[in-house]
Design a protein around this motif. Structure first.
Motif, short mmCIF file in Angstrom:
data_model
loop_
_atom_site.label_atom_id
_atom_site.label_comp_id
_atom_site.label_asym_id
_atom_site.label_seq_id
_atom_site.Cartn_x
_atom_site.Cartn_y
_atom_site.Cartn_z
N VAL A 47 0.83 -1.19 0.00
CA VAL A 47 0.00 0.00 0.00
C VAL A 47 0.87 1.25 0.00
O VAL A 47 2.01 1.23 0.43
N LYS A 48 0.27 2.35 -0.47
CA LYS A 48 1.00 3.61 -0.48
C LYS A 48 1.25 4.06 0.95
O LYS A 48 0.34 4.08 1.77
N PRO A 49 2.48 4.44 1.28
CA PRO A 49 2.73 4.88 2.65
C PRO A 49 2.02 6.19 2.94
O PRO A 49 1.78 6.99 2.04
N ALA A 50 1.69 6.40 4.18
CA ALA A 50 1.04 7.63 4.59
C ALA A 50 1.55 8.02 5.96
O ALA A 50 2.05 7.20 6.72
N THR A 51 1.43 9.30 6.28
CA THR A 51 1.86 9.76 7.59
C THR A 51 0.97 9.16 8.65
O THR A 51 -0.24 9.31 8.63
N VAL A 52 1.57 8.47 9.59
CA VAL A 52 0.80 7.84 10.65
C VAL A 52 0.63 8.81 11.80
O VAL A 52 1.61 9.28 12.38
N GLY A 53 -0.60 9.13 12.14
CA GLY A 53 -0.86 10.04 13.24
C GLY A 53 -0.92 9.29 14.56
O GLY A 53 -0.62 8.11 14.66
N SER A 54 -1.30 10.01 15.60
CA SER A 54 -1.39 9.40 16.92
C SER A 54 -2.55 8.41 17.00
O SER A 54 -2.53 7.49 17.82
N PHE A 55 -3.55 8.58 16.16
CA PHE A 55 -4.73 7.73 16.18
C PHE A 55 -4.84 7.01 14.85
O PHE A 55 -5.03 7.64 13.81
N HIS A 56 -4.68 5.70 14.87
CA HIS A 56 -4.76 4.90 13.65
C HIS A 56 -5.17 3.49 14.03
O HIS A 56 -5.00 3.05 15.16
N GLY A 57 -5.74 2.76 13.07
CA GLY A 57 -6.17 1.39 13.34
C GLY A 57 -7.05 0.87 12.25
O GLY A 57 -7.25 1.51 11.22
N GLY A 58 -7.58 -0.33 12.45
CA GLY A 58 -8.40 -0.94 11.43
C GLY A 58 -9.05 -2.22 11.89
O GLY A 58 -8.90 -2.66 13.03
N LEU A 59 -9.79 -2.81 10.97
CA LEU A 59 -10.47 -4.07 11.22
C LEU A 59 -10.24 -5.00 10.05
O LEU A 59 -10.01 -4.57 8.93
N ASP A 60 -10.28 -6.31 10.34
CA ASP A 60 -10.02 -7.32 9.32
C ASP A 60 -10.90 -8.53 9.59
O ASP A 60 -10.92 -9.05 10.71
N LEU A 61 -11.63 -8.97 8.58
CA LEU A 61 -12.52 -10.13 8.70
C LEU A 61 -12.13 -11.14 7.63
O LEU A 61 -12.18 -10.84 6.43
N ASN A 222 8.33 8.20 -1.60
CA ASN A 222 9.28 8.65 -0.59
C ASN A 222 8.93 10.03 -0.07
O ASN A 222 8.27 10.83 -0.74
N SER A 223 9.42 10.33 1.12
CA SER A 223 9.15 11.65 1.71
C SER A 223 10.01 12.73 1.09
O SER A 223 9.74 13.93 1.25
N GLN A 224 11.06 12.34 0.35
CA GLN A 224 11.96 13.31 -0.27
C GLN A 224 12.43 12.77 -1.61
O GLN A 224 12.62 11.57 -1.78
N CYS A 225 12.62 13.66 -2.58
CA CYS A 225 13.03 13.26 -3.92
C CYS A 225 14.46 12.73 -3.93
O CYS A 225 14.74 11.66 -4.48
N ASP A 226 15.39 13.48 -3.33
CA ASP A 226 16.80 13.09 -3.31
C ASP A 226 17.04 11.98 -2.30
O ASP A 226 16.18 11.62 -1.50
N GLY A 227 18.27 11.42 -2.34
CA GLY A 227 18.63 10.36 -1.42
C GLY A 227 18.46 10.79 0.04
O GLY A 227 18.87 11.88 0.43
#
Length: 238
Positions: A47-61, A222-227
């Protein structure tokens, strides 16, 4: 796919943080998981990475047959600069034997509080002796992305995990830069991971084929274009 039940997801996130634990329960032939870390191994790597905040989660069935559905929110958008994101997914995962298996699925990315188009991603891959090798294709509003991914979790020298990602981005419309136009670009990353005294340590190197003024056209993973070398330490309290 399907509309994200935001009320259920919000309840899950509040419950996960309040009780500081992952909830898992068998419902007949189904297995339900509620937690604050992604449950899907293959999807988690692609999945595409995203900035993870203080509140995150999910469900899986998931079902005994190998079919599964779920949702994951990498950010509830409660902190400054982060937007609410809900990733809804479905797929099928099945082992051929004890050493080899496969997985296919799709993910729908939505941003309910932002005026932007949703995007979709198809993914698939093989698991061999604990290592994962996959590929994905996503159709974003402004470009198409083709990704190759490898997680060498089946062989960890000195307890160090290695994962790699390479993505080719094809822009729908070329972007003007100094000296011409950029219609496509690639980026990649290599991550070394090791747990230490309850802390997950990650050393990440990322880069792209763009540099200098061409980086104004960069909008990749990536969070930055260069290395860039990043050292990340994360501790889970639940």
């Amino acid at each position: 796919m399907f509309k994200p039940p935001l009320i259920l997801l919000g309840t899950l996130l509040s419950c996960s943080l309040a009780h500081a634990q992952v909830f898992q329960r068998e419902l007949g032939e189904f297995d339900l998981k509620l937690g604050t870390t992604p449950s899907r191994s293959m999807a988690q790597g692609l999945v595409k990475p995203a900035t993870v905040g203080s509140f995150h989660g999910g469900l899986d069935l998931s079902h005994d047959s190998g079919f599964y559905v779920g949702q994951w929110s990498p950010s509830m958008g409660l902190s400054s600069g982060n937007n609410l994101e809900v990733d809804s997914y479905m797929g099928f995962k099945q082992p051929f034997d004890q050493t080899l298996g496969y997985e296919v699925g799709m993910i729908h990315y939505s941003y309910p509080k932002v005026d932007t188009l949703d995007s979709q991603e198809l993914f698939g891959g093989l698991t061999f002796l604990g290592s994962r090798f996959g590929a994905a294709f996503s159709n974003d509003p402004d470009k198409q992305n083709s990704t190759l991914f490898a997680d060498l979790g089946g062989n960890k020298p000195f307890g160090i995990g290695v994962s790699m990602k390479y993505t080719s981005h094809q822009l729908n419309a070329p972007i003007s830069v100094d000296g011409g136009y950029i219609g496509s670009f690639t980026d990649w990353s290599v991550q070394l991971s090791r747990p230490l005294m309850g802390i997950d340590l990650d050393l990440i190197y990322s880069d792209s084929n763009l540099s200098g003024s061409d980086c104004s056209a960069y909008s990749g993973h990536n969070s930055q274009c260069d290395g860039l070398v990043t050292l990340r330490a994360e501790r889970s309290f639940y």
